[in-house]
Write a protein that holds these residues in place. Structure first.
Motif, PDB file in Angstrom:
ATOM      1  N   UNK A   1       0.692  -1.253  -0.052  1.00 14.85           N
ATOM      2  CA  UNK A   1      -0.100  -0.097  -0.006  1.00 14.85           C
ATOM      3  C   UNK A   1       0.655   1.229  -0.076  1.00 14.85           C
ATOM      4  N   UNK A   2       2.148   1.064  -0.134  1.00 10.66           N
ATOM      5  CA  UNK A   2       2.750   2.405  -0.107  1.00 10.66           C
ATOM      6  C   UNK A   2       4.201   2.337  -0.881  1.00 10.66           C
ATOM      7  N   UNK A   3       3.930   1.390  -2.096  1.00 13.48           N
ATOM      8  CA  UNK A   3       5.143   1.178  -3.028  1.00 13.48           C
ATOM      9  C   UNK A   3       5.600   2.799  -3.688  1.00 13.48           C
ATOM     10  N   UNK A   4       6.729   3.114  -3.606  1.00 16.25           N
ATOM     11  CA  UNK A   4       7.427   4.316  -4.100  1.00 16.25           C
ATOM     12  C   UNK A   4       9.026   4.062  -3.838  1.00 16.25           C
ATOM     13  N   UNK A   5       9.560   4.923  -4.587  1.00 15.76           N
ATOM     14  CA  UNK A   5      10.980   4.595  -4.453  1.00 15.76           C
ATOM     15  C   UNK A   5      11.532   5.095  -3.248  1.00 15.76           C
ATOM     16  N   UNK A   6      11.007   5.812  -2.193  1.00 19.90           N
ATOM     17  CA  UNK A   6      11.643   6.210  -0.883  1.00 19.90           C
ATOM     18  C   UNK A   6      11.421   5.070  -0.149  1.00 19.90           C
ATOM     19  N   UNK A   7      10.613   3.810  -0.404  1.00 13.81           N
ATOM     20  CA  UNK A   7      10.483   2.827   0.488  1.00 13.81           C
ATOM     21  C   UNK A   7      11.270   1.523  -0.143  1.00 13.81           C
TER      22      UNK A   7
ATOM     23  N   UNK B   1      15.589  -3.640  -2.169  1.00 15.82           N
ATOM     24  CA  UNK B   1      14.769  -4.248  -1.162  1.00 15.82           C
ATOM     25  C   UNK B   1      13.592  -3.380  -0.758  1.00 15.82           C
ATOM     26  N   UNK B   2      12.370  -3.733  -0.789  1.00 18.20           N
ATOM     27  CA  UNK B   2      11.150  -3.197  -0.381  1.00 18.20           C
ATOM     28  C   UNK B   2      11.091  -3.159   1.354  1.00 18.20           C
ATOM     29  N   UNK B   3      10.776  -2.196   1.855  1.00 11.92           N
ATOM     30  CA  UNK B   3      10.704  -1.879   3.438  1.00 11.92           C
ATOM     31  C   UNK B   3       9.415  -0.898   3.386  1.00 11.92           C
ATOM     32  N   UNK B   4       9.053  -0.879   4.968  1.00 13.79           N
ATOM     33  CA  UNK B   4       8.102  -0.070   5.353  1.00 13.79           C
ATOM     34  C   UNK B   4       6.806  -0.841   4.969  1.00 13.79           C
ATOM     35  N   UNK B   5       6.478  -1.859   5.747  1.00 16.10           N
ATOM     36  CA  UNK B   5       5.025  -2.458   5.731  1.00 16.10           C
ATOM     37  C   UNK B   5       4.056  -1.929   6.538  1.00 16.10           C
ATOM     38  N   UNK B   6       4.106  -0.760   7.177  1.00 19.75           N
ATOM     39  CA  UNK B   6       3.350  -0.266   8.461  1.00 19.75           C
ATOM     40  C   UNK B   6       1.891  -0.242   7.917  1.00 19.75           C
ATOM     41  N   UNK B   7       1.592  -0.326   6.508  1.00 25.05           N
ATOM     42  CA  UNK B   7       0.103   0.138   6.296  1.00 25.05           C
ATOM     43  C   UNK B   7      -0.432  -0.982   5.553  1.00 25.05           C
ATOM     44  N   UNK B   8       0.373  -2.152   5.801  1.00 25.32           N
ATOM     45  CA  UNK B   8      -0.236  -3.394   5.447  1.00 25.32           C
ATOM     46  C   UNK B   8      -1.335  -4.212   6.175  1.00 25.32           C
ATOM     47  N   UNK B   9      -1.775  -3.537   7.296  1.00 26.50           N
ATOM     48  CA  UNK B   9      -2.738  -3.833   8.143  1.00 26.50           C
ATOM     49  C   UNK B   9      -4.325  -2.932   7.925  1.00 26.50           C
TER      50      UNK B   9
ATOM     51  N   UNK C   1     -11.046  -0.357   2.797  1.00 29.49           N
ATOM     52  CA  UNK C   1     -12.269   0.704   2.989  1.00 29.49           C
ATOM     53  C   UNK C   1     -11.401   1.959   3.000  1.00 29.49           C
ATOM     54  N   UNK C   2     -10.388   2.030   3.543  1.00 25.62           N
ATOM     55  CA  UNK C   2      -9.580   3.247   3.962  1.00 25.62           C
ATOM     56  C   UNK C   2      -8.790   3.628   2.625  1.00 25.62           C
ATOM     57  N   UNK C   3      -9.277   4.614   1.946  1.00 29.51           N
ATOM     58  CA  UNK C   3      -8.587   4.927   0.610  1.00 29.51           C
ATOM     59  C   UNK C   3      -7.578   6.032   0.763  1.00 29.51           C
ATOM     60  N   UNK C   4      -7.417   6.562   1.953  1.00 27.64           N
ATOM     61  CA  UNK C   4      -6.313   7.797   2.324  1.00 27.64           C
ATOM     62  C   UNK C   4      -4.993   7.148   2.547  1.00 27.64           C
ATOM     63  N   UNK C   5      -4.985   5.842   2.695  1.00 25.41           N
ATOM     64  CA  UNK C   5      -3.601   5.508   3.287  1.00 25.41           C
ATOM     65  C   UNK C   5      -2.705   5.289   2.117  1.00 25.41           C
ATOM     66  N   UNK C   6      -1.529   5.891   2.632  1.00 24.61           N
ATOM     67  CA  UNK C   6      -0.377   5.900   1.400  1.00 24.61           C
ATOM     68  C   UNK C   6      -0.013   7.105   1.023  1.00 24.61           C
ATOM     69  N   UNK C   7       0.867   7.308  -0.026  1.00 26.71           N
ATOM     70  CA  UNK C   7       1.633   8.616  -0.361  1.00 26.71           C
ATOM     71  C   UNK C   7       0.746   9.031  -1.430  1.00 26.71           C
ATOM     72  N   UNK C   8       0.204  10.179  -1.297  1.00 23.14           N
ATOM     73  CA  UNK C   8      -0.781  10.857  -2.458  1.00 23.14           C
ATOM     74  C   UNK C   8      -0.362  10.676  -3.956  1.00 23.14           C
TER      75      UNK C   8
ATOM     76  N   UNK D   1      -0.303  -0.198  -9.893  1.00 25.33           N
ATOM     77  CA  UNK D   1      -0.789   1.164 -10.271  1.00 25.33           C
ATOM     78  C   UNK D   1       0.840   1.866  -9.497  1.00 25.33           C
ATOM     79  N   UNK D   2       0.777   2.003  -8.278  1.00 29.95           N
ATOM     80  CA  UNK D   2       2.132   2.315  -7.479  1.00 29.95           C
ATOM     81  C   UNK D   2       3.371   1.969  -8.223  1.00 29.95           C
TER      82      UNK D   2
END
Length: 234
Positions: free
Chosen positions: A99-105, A119-127, A131-138, A158-159
């Motif tokens: 839920x937050x795939x981006x170059x800074x992660x 290496x993909x890191x920061x899985x803090x949004x996995x849970x 229904x929450x459409x605001x989680x992630x980097x705009x 898409x990310x």
């Protein structure tokens, strides 16, 4: 005793974040060790704050590298692209969203034989609930997600595609006029095709037109198809 483990500590900023870190640890433990995903070695508390001991993702992030050096050369683009899509493929199979795939992660580190690897890191949004459409980097979120009403695999891919585009050009694509919300314009993504390496230009243009299509049903239906298309490009 074996070799001492090297890694990094991730500590909750305040107790309110303890639950999020706990979920992140549980997610990482659920995933088998994967060469392109950060590992969680241990979880404990320091002064009431949740703390994770994680494997190092590398000395620099992909984001830092792109900001300093611009787009990747063809060899790294091919390899890093393949690694990133493989991770998304694996997460899809395991039913784990990032839920937050981006170059800074995404960290860059030397892998086997000194070749650089992601290496993909920061899985803090996995849970976070779907229904929450605001989680992630705009700027890396699927702007057409609201029409679908629920977070889905199309949004994750898409990310991933936006990150691949940034790897290929050093920039993100735009829609309509500058700063316009893509969902409010009728146009497709305007790709800066001139920035694509000439040897794969047409293939990359086709790949991104499909991967970033406004209509999710016209995109790749899964990461396996995305991976195959990426491989065929090169």
């Amino acid at each position: 005793a074996g070799q001492p483990r090297q890694g990094v500590f991730k500590i909750a900023l305040e107790p309110d974040y303890n639950e999020r870190l706990k979920r992140e640890a549980e997610t990482l433990v659920r995933l088998q060790p994967h060469q392109n995903i950060v590992q969680c070695f241990e979880r404990f508390e320091i002064a009431g704050l949740a703390t994770l001991f994680l494997s190092s993702a590398g000395e620099e992030t992909l984001g830092e590298r792109l900001r300093q050096e611009g787009r990747l050369g063809l060899d790294l683009l091919q390899r890093f692209g393949e690694e990133l899509i493989s991770v998304v493929e694996y997460l899809e199979r395991e039913g784990v969203p990032h839920r937050d795939i981006k170059p800074d992660n995404i960290g860059i580190r030397p892998g086997t034989g000194k070749r650089l690897t992601l290496t993909l890191f920061d899985f803090s949004l996995a849970g976070v609930p779907a229904t929450d459409l605001n989680a992630g980097t705009r700027v890396y979120m699927d702007p057409f997600l609201r029409k679908r009403g629920m977070w889905d695999g199309y949004a994750e891919r898409y990310s991933c595609a936006l990150t691949l585009h940034e790897m290929a050009t050093g920039t993100l694509p735009t829609w309509g006029s500058a700063g316009q919300d893509p969902a409010s314009s009728d146009e497709d993504a305007s790709l800066d095709v001139e920035k694509f390496d000439a040897s794969v230009r047409d293939g990359l243009a086709d790949f991104f037109r499909r991967a970033l299509h406004r209509d999710s049903k016209k995109r790749f239906d899964n990461a396996d198809l995305m991976h195959l298309a990426w491989k065929n490009l090169f």
